[in-house]
Motif scaffolding. Structure first.
Motif, PDB file in Angstrom:
ATOM      1  N   LYS A 128      11.015  -4.064   6.733  1.00 29.10           N
ATOM      2  CA  LYS A 128      11.644  -2.937   7.420  1.00 29.10           C
ATOM      3  C   LYS A 128      12.443  -3.512   8.577  1.00 29.10           C
ATOM      4  O   LYS A 128      12.197  -4.639   9.019  1.00 29.10           O
ATOM      5  CB  LYS A 128      10.605  -1.938   7.925  1.00 29.10           C
ATOM      6  N   ASP A 130      12.981  -3.296  12.277  1.00 33.30           N
ATOM      7  CA  ASP A 130      12.453  -2.763  13.509  1.00 33.30           C
ATOM      8  C   ASP A 130      13.619  -2.477  14.450  1.00 33.30           C
ATOM      9  O   ASP A 130      14.572  -3.254  14.530  1.00 33.30           O
ATOM     10  CB  ASP A 130      11.512  -3.799  14.142  1.00 33.30           C
ATOM     11  N   GLU A 131      13.529  -1.354  15.145  1.00 37.98           N
ATOM     12  CA  GLU A 131      14.625  -0.962  16.043  1.00 37.98           C
ATOM     13  C   GLU A 131      14.924  -2.024  17.093  1.00 37.98           C
ATOM     14  O   GLU A 131      16.048  -2.181  17.539  1.00 37.98           O
ATOM     15  CB  GLU A 131      14.258   0.326  16.765  1.00 37.98           C
ATOM     16  N   LEU A 138       6.573  -7.815   5.654  1.00 41.96           N
ATOM     17  CA  LEU A 138       5.181  -7.453   5.501  1.00 41.96           C
ATOM     18  C   LEU A 138       4.632  -8.129   4.254  1.00 41.96           C
ATOM     19  O   LEU A 138       5.304  -8.166   3.217  1.00 41.96           O
ATOM     20  CB  LEU A 138       5.067  -5.937   5.382  1.00 41.96           C
ATOM     21  N   LYS A 150      -5.106  -1.177   5.020  1.00 39.09           N
ATOM     22  CA  LYS A 150      -3.948  -1.613   5.799  1.00 39.09           C
ATOM     23  C   LYS A 150      -4.101  -3.082   6.185  1.00 39.09           C
ATOM     24  O   LYS A 150      -3.831  -3.488   7.320  1.00 39.09           O
ATOM     25  CB  LYS A 150      -3.766  -0.743   7.046  1.00 39.09           C
ATOM     26  N   LEU A 154       2.275  -9.262   9.283  1.00 38.27           N
ATOM     27  CA  LEU A 154       3.698  -9.043   9.562  1.00 38.27           C
ATOM     28  C   LEU A 154       4.302 -10.275  10.219  1.00 38.27           C
ATOM     29  O   LEU A 154       3.626 -11.006  10.930  1.00 38.27           O
ATOM     30  CB  LEU A 154       3.873  -7.868  10.535  1.00 38.27           C
ATOM     31  N   GLU A 210      15.272  -1.112   4.123  1.00 38.95           N
ATOM     32  CA  GLU A 210      13.856  -1.262   3.809  1.00 38.95           C
ATOM     33  C   GLU A 210      13.713  -1.771   2.390  1.00 38.95           C
ATOM     34  O   GLU A 210      14.529  -1.470   1.521  1.00 38.95           O
ATOM     35  CB  GLU A 210      13.123   0.086   3.912  1.00 38.95           C
ATOM     36  N   ASP A 212      10.420  -2.437  -0.557  1.00 37.93           N
ATOM     37  CA  ASP A 212       9.030  -2.545  -1.007  1.00 37.93           C
ATOM     38  C   ASP A 212       9.025  -3.262  -2.348  1.00 37.93           C
ATOM     39  O   ASP A 212       9.675  -2.777  -3.289  1.00 37.93           O
ATOM     40  CB  ASP A 212       8.404  -1.158  -1.273  1.00 37.93           C
ATOM     41  N   ARG A 231      11.590  -1.259  -4.599  1.00 38.54           N
ATOM     42  CA  ARG A 231      12.439  -0.204  -4.053  1.00 38.54           C
ATOM     43  C   ARG A 231      13.226  -0.774  -2.883  1.00 38.54           C
ATOM     44  O   ARG A 231      12.665  -1.365  -1.959  1.00 38.54           O
ATOM     45  CB  ARG A 231      11.616   0.993  -3.580  1.00 38.54           C
ATOM     46  N   VAL A 233      15.951   0.409   0.059  1.00 38.46           N
ATOM     47  CA  VAL A 233      16.578   1.555   0.717  1.00 38.46           C
ATOM     48  C   VAL A 233      17.704   1.031   1.597  1.00 38.46           C
ATOM     49  O   VAL A 233      17.501   0.112   2.393  1.00 38.46           O
ATOM     50  CB  VAL A 233      15.551   2.331   1.574  1.00 38.46           C
TER      51      VAL A 233
ATOM     52  N   GLY B 253       9.209   6.108  17.088  1.00 38.35           N
ATOM     53  CA  GLY B 253       9.242   7.052  15.974  1.00 38.35           C
ATOM     54  C   GLY B 253      10.567   7.746  15.742  1.00 38.35           C
ATOM     55  O   GLY B 253      10.617   8.794  15.120  1.00 38.35           O
ATOM     56  N   SER B 254      11.635   7.172  16.253  1.00 42.28           N
ATOM     57  CA  SER B 254      12.908   7.869  16.109  1.00 42.28           C
ATOM     58  C   SER B 254      13.517   7.599  14.726  1.00 42.28           C
ATOM     59  O   SER B 254      14.344   8.346  14.243  1.00 42.28           O
ATOM     60  CB  SER B 254      13.869   7.419  17.200  1.00 42.28           C
ATOM     61  N   GLN B 255      13.061   6.518  14.112  1.00 44.48           N
ATOM     62  CA  GLN B 255      13.655   6.132  12.841  1.00 44.48           C
ATOM     63  C   GLN B 255      12.754   6.630  11.724  1.00 44.48           C
ATOM     64  O   GLN B 255      11.558   6.384  11.724  1.00 44.48           O
ATOM     65  CB  GLN B 255      13.707   4.603  12.806  1.00 44.48           C
ATOM     66  N   SER B 256      13.316   7.322  10.767  1.00 46.08           N
ATOM     67  CA  SER B 256      12.477   7.764   9.665  1.00 46.08           C
ATOM     68  C   SER B 256      12.324   6.615   8.688  1.00 46.08           C
ATOM     69  O   SER B 256      13.209   5.774   8.545  1.00 46.08           O
ATOM     70  CB  SER B 256      13.119   8.949   8.958  1.00 46.08           C
ATOM     71  N   VAL B 257      11.180   6.546   8.059  1.00 44.75           N
ATOM     72  CA  VAL B 257      10.943   5.448   7.129  1.00 44.75           C
ATOM     73  C   VAL B 257      10.673   6.001   5.735  1.00 44.75           C
ATOM     74  O   VAL B 257       9.925   6.949   5.570  1.00 44.75           O
ATOM     75  CB  VAL B 257       9.771   4.569   7.567  1.00 44.75           C
ATOM     76  N   ALA B 258      11.284   5.370   4.754  1.00 51.09           N
ATOM     77  CA  ALA B 258      11.127   5.825   3.376  1.00 51.09           C
ATOM     78  C   ALA B 258      10.209   4.901   2.593  1.00 51.09           C
ATOM     79  O   ALA B 258       9.797   5.213   1.495  1.00 51.09           O
ATOM     80  CB  ALA B 258      12.492   5.896   2.694  1.00 51.09           C
ATOM     81  N   SER B 259       9.867   3.764   3.164  1.00 46.15           N
ATOM     82  CA  SER B 259       9.099   2.789   2.399  1.00 46.15           C
ATOM     83  C   SER B 259       7.664   2.732   2.880  1.00 46.15           C
ATOM     84  O   SER B 259       7.328   3.167   3.976  1.00 46.15           O
ATOM     85  CB  SER B 259       9.703   1.404   2.565  1.00 46.15           C
ATOM     86  N   HIS B 260       6.832   2.177   2.040  1.00 46.58           N
ATOM     87  CA  HIS B 260       5.452   1.944   2.388  1.00 46.58           C
ATOM     88  C   HIS B 260       5.374   0.995   3.582  1.00 46.58           C
ATOM     89  O   HIS B 260       4.615   1.202   4.514  1.00 46.58           O
ATOM     90  CB  HIS B 260       4.762   1.320   1.177  1.00 46.58           C
ATOM     91  N   THR B 261       6.160  -0.051   3.514  1.00 49.24           N
ATOM     92  CA  THR B 261       6.206  -1.039   4.588  1.00 49.24           C
ATOM     93  C   THR B 261       6.457  -0.372   5.931  1.00 49.24           C
ATOM     94  O   THR B 261       5.788  -0.657   6.916  1.00 49.24           O
ATOM     95  CB  THR B 261       7.326  -2.049   4.305  1.00 49.24           C
ATOM     96  N   GLY B 262       7.412   0.526   5.964  1.00 44.41           N
ATOM     97  CA  GLY B 262       7.741   1.217   7.205  1.00 44.41           C
ATOM     98  C   GLY B 262       6.553   1.988   7.748  1.00 44.41           C
ATOM     99  O   GLY B 262       6.343   2.048   8.951  1.00 44.41           O
ATOM    100  N   VAL B 264       3.273   1.298   7.186  1.00 42.02           N
ATOM    101  CA  VAL B 264       2.160   0.433   7.588  1.00 42.02           C
ATOM    102  C   VAL B 264       2.512  -0.361   8.842  1.00 42.02           C
ATOM    103  O   VAL B 264       1.671  -0.590   9.697  1.00 42.02           O
ATOM    104  CB  VAL B 264       1.766  -0.521   6.429  1.00 42.02           C
ATOM    105  N   ALA B 265       3.769  -0.773   8.937  1.00 47.38           N
ATOM    106  CA  ALA B 265       4.165  -1.665  10.028  1.00 47.38           C
ATOM    107  C   ALA B 265       4.666  -0.853  11.219  1.00 47.38           C
ATOM    108  O   ALA B 265       5.858  -0.631  11.376  1.00 47.38           O
ATOM    109  CB  ALA B 265       5.242  -2.629   9.548  1.00 47.38           C
ATOM    110  N   GLY B 266       3.730  -0.388  12.055  1.00 46.91           N
ATOM    111  CA  GLY B 266       4.088   0.390  13.233  1.00 46.91           C
ATOM    112  C   GLY B 266       4.765  -0.480  14.275  1.00 46.91           C
ATOM    113  O   GLY B 266       4.710  -1.706  14.207  1.00 46.91           O
ATOM    114  N   ASP B 267       5.379   0.171  15.252  1.00 54.12           N
ATOM    115  CA  ASP B 267       6.110  -0.569  16.278  1.00 54.12           C
ATOM    116  C   ASP B 267       5.223  -1.568  17.001  1.00 54.12           C
ATOM    117  O   ASP B 267       5.596  -2.704  17.244  1.00 54.12           O
ATOM    118  CB  ASP B 267       6.697   0.415  17.292  1.00 54.12           C
TER     119      ASP B 267
END
Lengths: 249, 477, 477, 249
Positions: A128, A130-131, A138, A150, A154, A210, A212, A231, A233, B253-262, B264-267
């Motif tokens: 993913k 990260d901002e 991952l 979980k 990472l 992203e 997966d 997948r 994205v 949390g401003s970015q929406s995530v479509a994947s599983h990775t997104g 599980v992997a929090g900021d």
């Protein structure tokens, strides 16, 4: 890496007003990046599906293929272990029917026919952006390990070899990668290679937001791995930008 | 790049060790502008001080200038303590004057919304045009005992090998205020505020090359340029020990995530991954930060050295053994020679009570502390032992004898111990009563004069040893 | 069974609240026999005291007897402080005299090996024949402020709803010595020693029915009769809060295991399972024991009540929010009314800074503490809030004003708060300097007079609230 | 519970100078205690094995049966999924050969023929006697959950219903017992019943020192469970005592 072919897929996806790349195309992209994937073809009719299944070799997997359906299982759009032409024919019909019930907006559903890879240790590899820190990789074991526990590791890109080795050892389930319970040690060299292939792809294409790979089947030492589901994205861009991209083509 | 680095070094040298400082907003009063100048004078700063305040002629004995432009000398550093609305003008004047670095104490910019962010941007633009760097705004200052910079009363004048960078003024303050009481010595502490120009990456970059600094402490909430931060952290952590306290774990949390990775992997997980990846030590509280800094500063890793524990309190000794397991420390198995010697001293009884050693209060104090001294020497000479944690529960000792004098005698016994192959770590347990506290404080200072770190609880001391002993086990570097 | 229980209750009543005590080994000197008697006199014990010592005529103003047999009155309890070798004879005499319970302070029995165990067995046999019970040997005494029993100088005379049973003398001592400083009040503390007769199960059984006791603290290393302990723990934990600190986690490992189950289920894991199963709260350090006891004594569970945090220190506030997540506490979302009121007070700025509330030192002290008082009242009246943690970092406040007086004023503000639906929890952060400590200590005592618990760190305070707020989540009962 | 039959097995084991009860007998004991186990029979010859396999129904599992071999897998003494008489005949020979290589002290090896239970969620239930607190029950998910993660819940006997329910929920993998990933919720009522059956057995027979039921296959709600492998270990007694027991018989 075949960059042109990959960009072509991006264009098709954008042209379909989507940023989620369907499974079959996502895997195709990884194949262009040098990764091992199961044989796969898209069929539009029962006859075509049967023909492709014979070409690929039984047993096969059938999966719904559509820009409208992101969650294939929810749409009851996956059938595995089909062993004969009749089963494939029957399966094709079933998937198309289920898809029509699940999503009424489209009637142009297709079905991919895929080689059925021999099951092995399930791995998840993801990415993913990260901002703050940019691309993050991952790694974990698939199934309950990632979903319930979980149990993942990472790393922020770019990775060193040592980073990847530490990812392998710092998950709780790391012993499943080693010789364990009569299983031989897994092919970690090939897994490391896969992670670097993914990294290259991510660094090459900033429009990938992203990824997966879930699952990757990881075989025993010397026997490599295969990406069974993928997948990708893309980032969201304004339709203006899409038109621009297309017009350049 | 080389040029940028040189410039960075020059600016931050000017920030920490300025030949001259202008205090814009200095006063004779009790508020910040007055205090800042007073602290500078009291802390032994021996460069030039130029107070700037149009309303005064003389400030704290120094000629005051109406504007920085009126100062007829070069100015290395400016400290800006004026209302937010006049800050941009002041910054412009500083830049034109050729000041190398300004620290803006004033708050009221982007953190308050409104016009703040635009004003910040304007100031940065002005500064860049003149090669001036900005620290802050919204920060409480700089502490540097070797140059006499300081931002609070009662700060230590002793310089150590730790630099601390804090995105919170309060935590910078805590480090100055609690640090030296705990026995931790800093060479630099800086409150970095909103980081509109100089940011975390710059400070890391600078400290990575700073010869005074071996350990870098960091309190961080957010960074603006993640990539630069990664590079700077990698560089710093490859040359120094870096300890980071990250505040603010809730996802943006401003970015929406479509994947599983997104999902599980929090900021915060990504921050943690980055710390692991670079070999930085991550802590989760101010107390733990102090424990780790004290340990890094005072305890040296001893290869294959294990832990010996001695002190009063049977139950406490049992719990200490349990806790060793929890923090991955192994108790040393003493040599036969040591066991025999301890037996002869009447401390270990036929091979029992060898490690951990439970010495009741009356034994600790026996022979004016010499028995304790002998036990410590036996442990220190045993090659199995790399770390000795000795713990005194002060109140029970008080019941038997004059606490202050006996503790002093015990500590004096430690002077003759060969410390080259053994670390001494002290734990002084107490009940919180002010009278006992006073004695504890004095004992702690005595121990500090021998470079022995003191902790409040056995668990804290063992956690400290664990940081050092298990460092090589951590990946990253 | 009923008879046994009655007997148990009678014996332990005699242990904690004896009408008459014989101190066998009492003296006029400074050692234990003398100290024990002196403490009894000083702590206000108002029953009969019979010192027993053949070498003296008068001990501390009381007629001394050569033997317990010579006492011409009934003796409820005997405290035995004589050399191990004469203890069996003394026990025999006590039993024949009809003493209800003896506490044997003397050490040197089974814990030293040799003949010890046989001697212990003989004493138990003698005692049983005469319905006398034994506490110890190898223990440091009994504390019971309501009856004036005590074993150390400086113990509190205030009785609370906590009883503590300790298998370690040192930890019993710590509870007496640290407890009341921390603001924890005990009604009984007993050092149980080798438990040759009365053991953990007996104490639990007794305390389960003890009307003075709502909370039972326990330090335990081992039990002799596991089955009886389970039953007693189940009974006690179903009627009271039981908090257990288990010392000695390493496996005894004497039994070989052939099954997987045996390998996975270690000895300590079984203890932990038992604590879970009975609903006992398990802690792992003395400090955590004190935190939990203080919280259970001073904080009441508020159904669906959430947490509000207010105090000085921006970074500390951010870290407090992070820590809430770690200990499973939710921050209250304040009502619009509260937010508006806070905004009007100038504390919250247009809905920002509502919870947690960062009030810098100068705000805390504004209007002689009245602003702080107003903020606290707003929070207490908000029905979303069940627990308010307020934290003062004392040193920064010191920089602005007289610390002692302003802290007193702030605390006085709290008197008018309606506490029926809100708990107040204080955190006084400090730097360890003796002068600050003294002020902190006084403030803590002021808070204690309002039944407000005080912690040293925000994390500790939140952990304390979490014990109370998350109690119902734990299984067991 | 058929106590006499159970005691008879204990006597046979003691008479064989052992305290580890072979799998087939351990399961037999559980059957006497009312627990569901796969059909199983002991064969001494190839012909007998084939006959029994036909009686039980293909596919079957063959396992070495011997007082000398406690770790059947180590002895390569387990074959699963044998689908025909030929496979059973072949398998019998293989197991006997492997056993002879693994353990040379005995030539009286036998082979059990067992019904092959349909795989399902794997559970482990165990018991050990703690020196201080007596019987302790262990519950967890089988495989990696217990072996790698040690994700188990313990309780000291006797158990309440609530104890058992809490054991189910306090393991990390508890979600696998509920509706999860398209799987139906598991039959927890039957599992609770099994745990109480085990408790009764333990309370009835103090000579049982340790028990492993590993794995138990736990089916979906309403479909019960089956104990696929079991081991009971008796306490060790002096040979004098054994003779006494036998002479009483």
């Amino acid at each position: 890496m075949n960059k042109e072919k990959i960009q072509e897929i991006f264009r098709v996806v954008r042209a379909n007003n989507s940023n989620v790349i369907p499974e079959v195309f996502s895997k195709q992209i990884f194949e262009y990046a040098g990764v091992n994937i199961p044989k796969q073809e898209i069929s539009s009719t029962e006859d075509e599906a049967v023909y492709l299944a014979k070409k690929i070799g039984f047993p096969v997997v059938l999966k719904i293929h559509s820009f409208q359906i992101v969650h294939k299982s929810d749409a009851k759009g996956v059938l595995v272990g089909l062993k004969s032409s009749d089963e494939v024919r029957e399966g094709f019909r079933e998937i198309i029917q289920n898809a029509a019930i699940y999503n009424k907006t489209s009637d142009k559903f297709q079905v991919t026919v895929q080689e059925m890879a021999e099951p092995a240790t399930e791995i998840i590899i993801g990415m993913k952006r990260d901002e703050i820190f940019g691309p993050v990789i991952l790694f974990g074991l698939g199934g309950v390990w990632v979903e319930v526990l979980k149990d993942v590791s990472l790393r922020v890109l770019p990775l060193t070899e040592r980073d990847v080795e530490l990812m392998f050892t710092e998950i709780k389930g790391t012993s499943l990668l080693e010789k364990f319970r009569g299983n031989e040690a897994r092919d970690l060299a090939s897994l490391k290679n896969l992670i670097f292939q993914l990294q290259n792809l991510v660094l090459e294409f900033p429009e990938i937001n992203e990824i997966d790979l879930n699952p990757v089947f990881l075989y025993e030492k010397g026997h490599g791995n295969i990406v069974v589901d993928a997948r990708i994205v893309l980032n969201t861009v304004s339709s203006l930008y899409i038109e621009e991209v297309i017009s350049i083509e | 790049m080389e040029n940028t680095l040189t410039l960075l070094q020059e600016s931050l040298d000017a920030a920490f060790k300025p030949k001259s400082i202008a205090i814009i907003g200095a006063s004779n009063g009790a508020r910040l502008g007055g205090t800042e100048m007073r602290l500078l004078l009291e802390s032994g700063y021996d460069g030039q001080i130029y107070p700037v305040n149009p309303k005064e002629e003389i400030i704290q004995g120094h000629k005051s200038y109406a504007s920085i432009r009126d100062i007829p000398h070069e100015v290395d550093r400016a400290s800006v303590i004026v209302p937010a609305k006049v800050v941009p003008q002041v910054i412009k004047e500083c830049a034109e004057k050729g000041v190398k670095v300004v620290q803006i104490y004033s708050a009221g910019f982007s953190e308050m919304g409104g016009d703040g962010e635009r004003l910040e941007q304007e100031m940065v633009t002005t500064a860049r045009e003149h090669n001036m760097r900005i620290i802050g705004p919204n920060c409480i200052g700089t502490y540097c005992p070797s140059s006499g910079l300081n931002f609070t009363k009662g700060a230590s004048t002793i310089s150590g090998n730790i630099a601390f960078v804090s995105q919170s003024g309060g935590i910078a303050f805590d480090m100055v205020s609690r640090g030296h009481i705990t026995g931790i010595h800093f060479n630099k502490i800086i409150s970095v505020g909103n980081c509109i120009d100089l940011d975390h990456a710059d400070y890391l970059e600078y400290l990575a090359d700073d010869e005074e600094t071996e350990i870098i402490g960091f309190y961080i909430e957010s960074v603006k340029n993640g990539k630069r931060f990664i590079d700077a952290l990698k560089k710093a952590a490859s040359k120094k020990k870096v300890v980071i306290l990250k505040g603010g774990r809730t996802a943006t949390g401003s970015q929406s995530v479509a994947s599983h990775t997104g999902n599980v992997a929090g900021d915060y997980q990504v921050w943690e991954a980055l710390f692991d990846q670079t070999g930085a030590i991550s802590v989760k509280s101010i107390d733990k930060m102090l424990t780790v800094l004290l340990s890094l500063q005072k305890i040296s890793p001893i290869e294959s050295g294990k832990v010996a524990i001695v002190g009063n309190g049977g139950g406490a000794t049992v719990l200490a053994t349990d806790y060793c397991e929890e923090v991955n420390l192994e108790l040393a198995e003493l040599s036969n020679l040591s066991a025999t010697s301890l037996d002869q001293l009447g401390v270990a009884d036929g091979g029992r009570n060898t490690n951990p050693i439970d010495m009741p209060a009356n034994q600790l104090a026996a022979e004016e502390g010499r028995l304790f001294g002998s036990v410590m020497k036996i442990l220190a000479e045993d090659s199995e032992v790399g770390y000795i944690l000795f713990h005194f529960n002060l109140v029970p000792i008080m019941n038997y004898m004059d606490l202050e004098s006996i503790v002093q005698k015990m500590i004096t016994e430690l002077e003759s111990i060969d410390r080259t192959k053994t670390n001494l770590v002290a734990v002084l347990r107490y009940n919180g009563e002010p009278e006992v506290e006073k004695i504890r404080y004095k004992a702690m200072k005595l121990l500090e004069s021998q470079e022995i770190p003191t902790f409040k609880a056995i668990e804290e001391g063992l956690a400290g040893i664990s940081v050092i002993a298990n460092q090589s086990l951590k990946g990253g570097r």
